[in-house]
Design a protein around this motif. Structure first.
Motif, short mmCIF file in Angstrom:
data_model
loop_
_atom_site.label_atom_id
_atom_site.label_comp_id
_atom_site.label_asym_id
_atom_site.label_seq_id
_atom_site.Cartn_x
_atom_site.Cartn_y
_atom_site.Cartn_z
N ILE A 193 36.28 50.01 24.94
CA ILE A 193 37.51 50.03 25.72
C ILE A 193 37.22 50.48 27.15
CG2 ILE A 193 39.79 51.12 25.95
CD1 ILE A 193 39.83 51.28 22.84
N GLN A 194 36.38 51.48 27.29
CA GLN A 194 36.03 51.99 28.63
C GLN A 194 35.36 50.91 29.46
OE1 GLN A 194 36.72 55.30 29.94
NE2 GLN A 194 36.37 54.02 31.73
N GLN A 195 34.48 50.14 28.85
CA GLN A 195 33.79 49.06 29.57
C GLN A 195 34.80 48.04 30.09
OE1 GLN A 195 31.16 46.77 27.08
NE2 GLN A 195 30.70 45.32 28.69
N MET A 196 35.75 47.65 29.24
CA MET A 196 36.76 46.68 29.68
C MET A 196 37.64 47.30 30.78
SD MET A 196 37.77 44.65 26.16
CE MET A 196 38.19 46.07 25.16
N CYS A 256 46.11 43.98 20.71
CA CYS A 256 46.79 44.06 22.00
C CYS A 256 45.93 43.44 23.09
CB CYS A 256 47.11 45.53 22.33
SG CYS A 256 47.86 45.78 23.95
N THR A 257 44.67 43.75 23.10
CA THR A 257 43.74 43.19 24.09
C THR A 257 43.71 41.68 24.00
OG1 THR A 257 42.39 45.20 24.15
CG2 THR A 257 41.31 43.14 24.81
N VAL A 258 43.60 41.15 22.79
CA VAL A 258 43.56 39.69 22.61
C VAL A 258 44.83 39.05 23.15
CG1 VAL A 258 43.61 37.85 20.87
CG2 VAL A 258 41.92 39.69 20.70
N ALA A 259 45.98 39.62 22.79
CA ALA A 259 47.26 39.05 23.21
C ALA A 259 47.42 39.07 24.73
CB ALA A 259 48.41 39.82 22.55
N VAL A 260 47.13 40.21 25.33
CA VAL A 260 47.29 40.35 26.78
C VAL A 260 46.30 39.46 27.52
CG1 VAL A 260 47.07 41.94 28.73
CG2 VAL A 260 48.30 42.66 26.67
N GLU A 261 45.04 39.51 27.14
CA GLU A 261 44.02 38.77 27.87
C GLU A 261 44.20 37.26 27.73
OE1 GLU A 261 42.95 40.59 29.94
OE2 GLU A 261 41.78 42.29 29.27
N GLU A 262 44.67 36.81 26.58
CA GLU A 262 44.96 35.38 26.41
C GLU A 262 46.10 34.96 27.34
OE1 GLU A 262 46.83 32.98 22.77
OE2 GLU A 262 44.82 33.79 22.33
N SER A 263 47.12 35.78 27.43
CA SER A 263 48.25 35.49 28.32
C SER A 263 47.81 35.47 29.78
CB SER A 263 49.36 36.54 28.15
OG SER A 263 49.91 36.47 26.87
N GLN A 297 38.02 31.87 44.01
CA GLN A 297 36.82 32.47 43.43
C GLN A 297 37.16 33.77 42.70
OE1 GLN A 297 34.29 32.79 46.90
NE2 GLN A 297 33.24 30.85 46.44
N THR A 298 38.02 34.56 43.30
CA THR A 298 38.43 35.83 42.69
C THR A 298 39.14 35.58 41.37
OG1 THR A 298 38.61 36.93 44.83
CG2 THR A 298 39.85 37.89 43.01
N ILE A 299 40.11 34.68 41.38
CA ILE A 299 40.89 34.42 40.17
C ILE A 299 40.01 33.82 39.08
CG2 ILE A 299 42.78 33.04 39.20
CD1 ILE A 299 44.25 33.45 41.89
N LYS A 300 39.12 32.91 39.44
CA LYS A 300 38.21 32.32 38.44
C LYS A 300 37.31 33.38 37.81
CE LYS A 300 37.98 27.65 40.35
NZ LYS A 300 37.14 26.66 41.04
N GLN A 301 36.75 34.26 38.64
CA GLN A 301 35.88 35.32 38.11
C GLN A 301 36.67 36.24 37.19
OE1 GLN A 301 34.02 37.87 41.05
NE2 GLN A 301 33.69 39.46 39.51
N PHE A 302 37.85 36.65 37.62
CA PHE A 302 38.65 37.58 36.81
C PHE A 302 39.13 36.91 35.53
CE2 PHE A 302 40.02 40.42 40.63
CZ PHE A 302 38.70 40.75 40.85
N ARG A 303 39.47 35.62 35.60
CA ARG A 303 39.86 34.88 34.39
C ARG A 303 38.72 34.89 33.38
NH1 ARG A 303 39.51 28.97 34.80
NH2 ARG A 303 37.36 29.68 35.17
N ASP A 304 37.51 34.64 33.86
CA ASP A 304 36.35 34.63 32.97
C ASP A 304 36.13 36.00 32.34
OD1 ASP A 304 36.06 31.97 33.64
OD2 ASP A 304 34.34 32.29 34.96
N GLU A 305 36.33 37.06 33.10
CA GLU A 305 36.16 38.42 32.56
C GLU A 305 37.28 38.75 31.57
OE1 GLU A 305 35.66 40.85 36.08
OE2 GLU A 305 33.66 40.01 36.45
N GLU A 306 38.50 38.27 31.84
CA GLU A 306 39.60 38.47 30.88
C GLU A 306 39.30 37.74 29.58
OE1 GLU A 306 41.32 40.77 31.88
OE2 GLU A 306 41.88 40.55 33.96
N LEU A 307 38.72 36.55 29.67
CA LEU A 307 38.33 35.82 28.46
C LEU A 307 37.25 36.56 27.68
CD1 LEU A 307 38.45 32.14 29.75
CD2 LEU A 307 39.95 33.18 28.02
N GLU A 308 36.34 37.23 28.40
CA GLU A 308 35.33 38.06 27.72
C GLU A 308 36.02 39.19 26.96
OE1 GLU A 308 32.44 39.59 30.49
OE2 GLU A 308 31.94 37.58 31.22
N HIS A 309 37.02 39.81 27.57
CA HIS A 309 37.76 40.89 26.89
C HIS A 309 38.47 40.34 25.65
CE1 HIS A 309 38.21 43.13 31.02
NE2 HIS A 309 36.94 42.98 30.63
N HIS A 310 39.05 39.16 25.78
CA HIS A 310 39.69 38.49 24.64
C HIS A 310 38.70 38.33 23.49
CE1 HIS A 310 40.58 34.74 22.42
NE2 HIS A 310 41.84 35.11 22.52
#
Length: 193
Positions: free
Chosen positions: A59-62, A113-120, A145-158
Motif C-alpha cells: 500500500i505504501q508503494q502505491m 477498493c484499489t481495483v475499483a478505483v484504479e479501474e475507474s 505524456q503525464t496522463i499516459k504515464q499516470f494511467r499506466d501506473e494506475e493500471l499497475e495498482h489495479h
C-alpha cells in the motif's frame, strides 16, 4: 524600488501554451488533481488501518506513486492557472473514510477498493487521452505524456490489487460496483464544481 520588489506575484516559471482550449484543460486538470488528491486520502486511510500488516509496504508503494501524481497536478494547476474543485474538503474526508473502511474489511477489502478505483481512473484517463488527441496531440504533448504515464501506473495498482486477492473480498462485485459509482459521481462533480 523596494515597494515594487515586495509586490511581485508568485507564478509558474513555465507559461501555459497560449492557444489552448482553456475550458477543456481546466476540466481535465481540475478533475485529475481532485482524483489524485482523493487517491492519496484513500491510501492514507488504508495505511491507518493496515500500515503495520503484511500488505502495508505494498500500500505504501502505491501511495508513494500517488503522492508524485498529486505533486505533478499541483504544478500543472499553477502552470495553467486552474482553480481546484471546491469539493476538496469533502474528498479529504470521503477518501480517508473509503480507504479506512475498505481496509477494515481486511487486506482483500482494501485491494478490492484499489481495483475499483484504479479501474475507474484509468478508464477516465483513457477518455481524456482521446479528447486531447482529437484536440491537438502536439499542443497538449506534456499533459498527454503525464496522463499516459499516470494511467499506466494506475493500471499497475489495479493489477497489484488483483494479485493480492481483491476478488476474494466479501461481496466483491457489490463493493466494486458501489465504489465505481462513487468514482463516476466524484469525477462528474469535480470537473464542474
Amino acid at each position: 524600488l523596494p515597494a515594487a520588489v515586495g509586490s511581485r506575484r508568485l507564478c509558474s516559471v513555465r507559461a501555459a501554451p497560449r492557444s489552448i482550449n482553456k475550458p477543456v484543460i481546466d476540466r481535465i486538470i481540475r478533475v485529475d488533481h481532485a482524483g489524485e488528491y482523493g487517491a492519496n486520502r484513500i491510501y492514507a486511510g488504508q495505511m491507518a488501518v493496515l500500515g503495520r500488516s503484511s500488505v502495508g509496504p505494498v500500500i505504501q508503494q502505491m501511495w508513494n506513486q500517488e503522492k508524485k501524481h498529486l505533486k505533478k497536478f499541483n504544478e500543472l494547476m499553477v502552470a495553467y492557472r486552474v482553480r481546484p474543485t471546491v469539493l476538496l474538503p469533502f474528498w479529504n474526508v470521503a477518501g480517508f473514510v473509503l480507504g479506512a473502511g475498505s481496509a477494515l474489511l481486511g487486506k482483500r477489502g482494501a485491494m478490492a477498493c484499489t481495483v475499483a478505483v484504479e479501474e475507474s481512473i484509468s478508464d477516465h484517463y483513457n477518455s481524456q487521452i482521446r479528447t486531447l488527441i482529437e484536440e491537438d496531440p502536439e499542443k497538449y504533448k506534456e499533459i498527454l505524456q503525464t496522463i499516459k504515464q499516470f494511467r499506466d501506473e494506475e493500471l499497475e495498482h489495479h493489477d497489484i490489487g488483483l494479485e493480492h486477492d481483491a476478488e476474494a473480498a466479501p461481496a466483491y462485485t457489490v463493493l466494486k460496483t458501489a465504489i465505481q459509482l462513487g468514482c463516476k459521481a466524484a469525477i462528474f462533480l469535480s470537473e464542474r464544481i
